[in-house]
Design a protein around this motif. Structure first.
Motif, PDB file in Angstrom:
ATOM      1  N   GLN A 136       5.215   3.906   2.190  1.00  0.00           N
ATOM      2  CA  GLN A 136       4.910   2.577   1.669  1.00  0.00           C
ATOM      3  C   GLN A 136       4.750   1.592   2.816  1.00  0.00           C
ATOM      4  OE1 GLN A 136       7.663   1.161  -1.364  1.00  0.00           O
ATOM      5  NE2 GLN A 136       7.607  -0.913  -0.493  1.00  0.00           N
ATOM      6  N   SER A 137       3.799   0.693   2.661  1.00  0.00           N
ATOM      7  CA  SER A 137       3.583  -0.375   3.643  1.00  0.00           C
ATOM      8  C   SER A 137       3.625  -1.716   2.930  1.00  0.00           C
ATOM      9  CB  SER A 137       2.234  -0.208   4.351  1.00  0.00           C
ATOM     10  OG  SER A 137       1.975  -1.316   5.199  1.00  0.00           O
ATOM     11  N   ASP A 138       4.297  -2.692   3.512  1.00  0.00           N
ATOM     12  CA  ASP A 138       4.361  -4.036   2.958  1.00  0.00           C
ATOM     13  C   ASP A 138       3.549  -5.029   3.789  1.00  0.00           C
ATOM     14  OD1 ASP A 138       6.126  -3.307   0.855  1.00  0.00           O
ATOM     15  OD2 ASP A 138       7.783  -3.271   2.306  1.00  0.00           O
ATOM     16  N   ASP A 139       2.789  -4.500   4.751  1.00  0.00           N
ATOM     17  CA  ASP A 139       1.989  -5.380   5.607  1.00  0.00           C
ATOM     18  C   ASP A 139       0.559  -4.850   5.742  1.00  0.00           C
ATOM     19  OD1 ASP A 139       2.470  -3.165   7.145  1.00  0.00           O
ATOM     20  OD2 ASP A 139       3.709  -4.200   8.623  1.00  0.00           O
ATOM     21  N   CYS A 148       0.839  -1.202   0.000  1.00  0.00           N
ATOM     22  CA  CYS A 148       0.000   0.000   0.000  1.00  0.00           C
ATOM     23  C   CYS A 148       0.872   1.248   0.000  1.00  0.00           C
ATOM     24  CB  CYS A 148      -0.922   0.015   1.227  1.00  0.00           C
ATOM     25  SG  CYS A 148      -2.041  -1.400   1.335  1.00  0.00           S
ATOM     26  N   TYR A 149       0.266   2.369  -0.409  1.00  0.00           N
ATOM     27  CA  TYR A 149       0.954   3.667  -0.448  1.00  0.00           C
ATOM     28  C   TYR A 149       0.013   4.721   0.122  1.00  0.00           C
ATOM     29  CZ  TYR A 149       3.998   1.234  -3.741  1.00  0.00           C
ATOM     30  OH  TYR A 149       4.847   0.330  -4.331  1.00  0.00           O
ATOM     31  N   ARG A 150       0.606   5.729   0.781  1.00  0.00           N
ATOM     32  CA  ARG A 150      -0.195   6.829   1.296  1.00  0.00           C
ATOM     33  C   ARG A 150       0.617   8.126   1.224  1.00  0.00           C
ATOM     34  NH1 ARG A 150      -0.304   6.050   7.950  1.00  0.00           N
ATOM     35  NH2 ARG A 150       1.905   6.605   8.305  1.00  0.00           N
ATOM     36  N   LEU A 151      -0.117   9.252   1.250  1.00  0.00           N
ATOM     37  CA  LEU A 151       0.511  10.572   1.202  1.00  0.00           C
ATOM     38  C   LEU A 151       0.728  11.087   2.609  1.00  0.00           C
ATOM     39  CD1 LEU A 151      -1.585  12.270  -1.639  1.00  0.00           C
ATOM     40  CD2 LEU A 151       0.667  11.202  -1.825  1.00  0.00           C
ATOM     41  N   ALA A 152       1.851  11.747   2.832  1.00  0.00           N
ATOM     42  CA  ALA A 152       2.110  12.434   4.098  1.00  0.00           C
ATOM     43  C   ALA A 152       1.481  13.820   4.033  1.00  0.00           C
ATOM     44  CB  ALA A 152       3.610  12.528   4.355  1.00  0.00           C
ATOM     45  N   SER A 153       0.814  14.223   5.074  1.00  0.00           N
ATOM     46  CA  SER A 153       0.119  15.506   5.090  1.00  0.00           C
ATOM     47  C   SER A 153       1.106  16.670   5.020  1.00  0.00           C
ATOM     48  CB  SER A 153      -0.727  15.617   6.356  1.00  0.00           C
ATOM     49  OG  SER A 153      -1.387  16.861   6.403  1.00  0.00           O
TER      50      SER A 153
END
Length: 532
Positions: free
Chosen positions: A260-263, A248-253
């Motif tokens: 990035q997350s691998d779990d 998964c991927y997410r934006l930092a505010s």
């Protein structure tokens, strides 16, 4: 009969031209049009208004600066250079794309992203120079005689005119706001705005090969995008790969940063980012300091799987365009997906990352204040040293200049090259130098009975240097000029008129008077009369 009277000082006549009602009206029009009307009513009329106003106010501004730098220059020569330089420069830039590109580059180096366009229709505004010439013919009849009136023009009109001519109107920026997938294609959506940001996309670019190539949508595709994507609610700031759900991927505010997350989101680590220091430079380049840089940050993110089991990530980063994680895992900034954006200084491409502007700009106002104080101290010190030398105290000149050089060098090095060392202790240490050195330089002239007029002129010269330095230093705090070195250079150049005025004020301080025995007229010789 030959006129043997000394030539009239050029500065009062040039200042009268700068203060003529037509010149002042052009100054007001230029500021209002560039900073307000162009953004509210972009088009032919507002574009030409700036050209007309600039052609009226620029010649007297050039003439005043020439008379300050070269006081002995005849006023007619200063006027001729002002009219000729402005007219020829305007004609060359507006008729040649190469000259316009050069002017844009120079303005961008000095003031941040700027655009000067070659447009031969702008040559139709050249008759505005006749208005400037006519206002000169009227102004020369009434030179500014009173010293107070001259000072008002120097301290108010001159800085205002320099700001109006140097400042450019807001640049039209695209704003990347949407990153999504539609019908198996990556969709990069962006809008446009001036100081305000785009709240929704009205232009799209499509990619069917994971961001390798981009194209404009067809008419049917654009209609579908408007109906399906435009009403989107909250932007998507996190996404996962369908083929590999744990990735998964997410934006930092408030950052240009992707984690990035691998779990499946239990733990996160850095995947890619624009560093804080690099983002600080971008904030200045995109004219966003006053807005906190909220539009130079991640806005939306999408993840798309490829046919070979890998995935790509597209991120909308506002003013900085889009970033793409290719299928091979390499991140890159792709600007506005290959679109050439009209009226954008970077033409839609991402500017090169780099620079040494610190991410934490909290000490920037302090840096600007200290440099301004250093310029004031320089003017006062040089003025006092010059007057002391004329008063017969030559030893004060090298001493005060050396005393000025040490704190000035330390100030510039400490404040501008490494502002991280700044704290209250440093400020307290600098203030005695910035106050004490000028006073030491002024004391000799006062001790020799310098007239009050000299004191007034010297302090007004320092005020002029401060008023002119406020323009680049204050603008730097809000992103124009965008580059620190340009702000320093412009501030140093801005102190030159004040230095010249302070130097000239020494004429009011006379040399030590000779003794009465040497100054009294000789008595007639006694005649010896014979008596008979």
């Amino acid at each position: 009969m030959t006129d043997l009277s000394p030539p009239r000082d050029s500065a009062p006549v040039a200042l009268a031209w700068l203060g003529h009602p037509f010149s002042v009206a052009a100054l007001v029009l230029l500021v209002v049009n560039d900073q307000l009307l162009k953004a509210a009513f972009p088009g032919l009329v507002t574009g030409k208004l700036s050209d007309v106003a600039g052609l009226v106010i620029a010649p007297p501004l050039v003439a005043v600066l020439l008379t300050l730098v070269a006081p002995r220059l005849p006023v007619r020569a200063a006027v001729g250079v002002g009219l000729g330089l402005v007219g020829v420069g305007f004609a060359v830039v507006k008729s040649s794309g190469y000259a316009a590109a050069g002017a844009s580059a120079i303005w961008s180096v000095v003031s941040g992203p700027s655009l000067v366009r070659a447009d031969r229709t702008d040559l139709l505004t050249l008759p505005a120079l006749l208005v400037a010439a006519w206002s000169w013919s009227r102004a020369r009849r009434e030179p500014v005689g009173r010293r107070s009136a001259r000072l008002v023009r120097l301290l108010v009109l001159l800085p205002a005119a320099m700001f109006a001519v140097a400042a450019t109107s807001p640049v039209h920026y695209p704003d990347a706001v949407q990153a999504t997938v539609a019908d198996g294609r990556l969709v990069a959506g962006f809008g446009t705005g001036y100081d305000s940001y785009a709240s929704f996309a009205n232009t799209w670019r499509l990619s069917a090969d994971g961001g390798t190539t981009w194209r404009d949508p067809t008419g049917t595709e654009e209609e579908a995008l408007r109906s399906r994507i435009l009403p989107a609610a909250e932007p998507v700031r996190q996404g996962c790969s369908a083929a590999v759900p744990a990735r998964c991927y997410r934006l930092a505010s408030g950052r240009i940063r992707v984690e990035q997350s691998d779990d499946a989101g239990r733990t996160w680590r850095l995947a890619w980012e624009v560093t804080k220091a690099q983002r600080a430079v971008l904030i200045q380049q995109y004219q966003q300091p006053g807005r906190g840089g909220e539009r130079v940050a991640g806005q939306e993110l999408t993840v798309q799987d490829t046919d070979d089991g890998r995935h790509v990530v597209l991120v909308a980063n506002g003013r900085d365009g889009f970033a793409l994680r290719r299928a091979d895992g390499v991140w890159e900034r792709v600007g506005f997906a290959g679109a050439v954006v009209r009226n954008h200084p970077f033409e839609g491409r991402p500017p090169t990352l780099g620079g040494s502007t610190p991410a934490d700009r909290g000490t920037d106002p302090l840096r600007a204040v200290l440099l301004g104080l250093a310029l004031i101290a320089t003017v006062l010190t040089v003025s006092g040293a010059r007057a002391g030398r004329r008063a017969g105290i030559g030893s004060w000149l090298p001493g005060t200049l050396v005393g000025l050089g040490i704190p000035a060098v330390a100030l510039l090095v400490a404040v501008w090259l490494d502002n991280s060392i700044l704290a209250t202790v440093e400020l307290v240490a600098f203030l005695p130098l910035l106050v004490g050195v000028p006073l030491l330089a002024l004391i000799p002239a006062w001790a020799r009975g310098a007239p009050a007029q000299w004191t007034v002129e010297v302090f007004l010269a320092a005020a002029l240097a401060a008023a002119l330095a406020v323009l680049p230093l204050g603008g730097w705090l809000y992103g124009r000029p965008a580059y620190t070195w340009a702000a320093v250079l412009l501030a140093l150049l801005a102190s030159v008129p004040g230095l010249l005025l302070g130097w000239r004020a020494a004429r009011l301080v006379g040399r030590p008077t000779a003794t009465a025995a040497t100054t009294d007229p000789p008595s007639p010789p006694l005649s010896i009369m014979s008596t008979g």
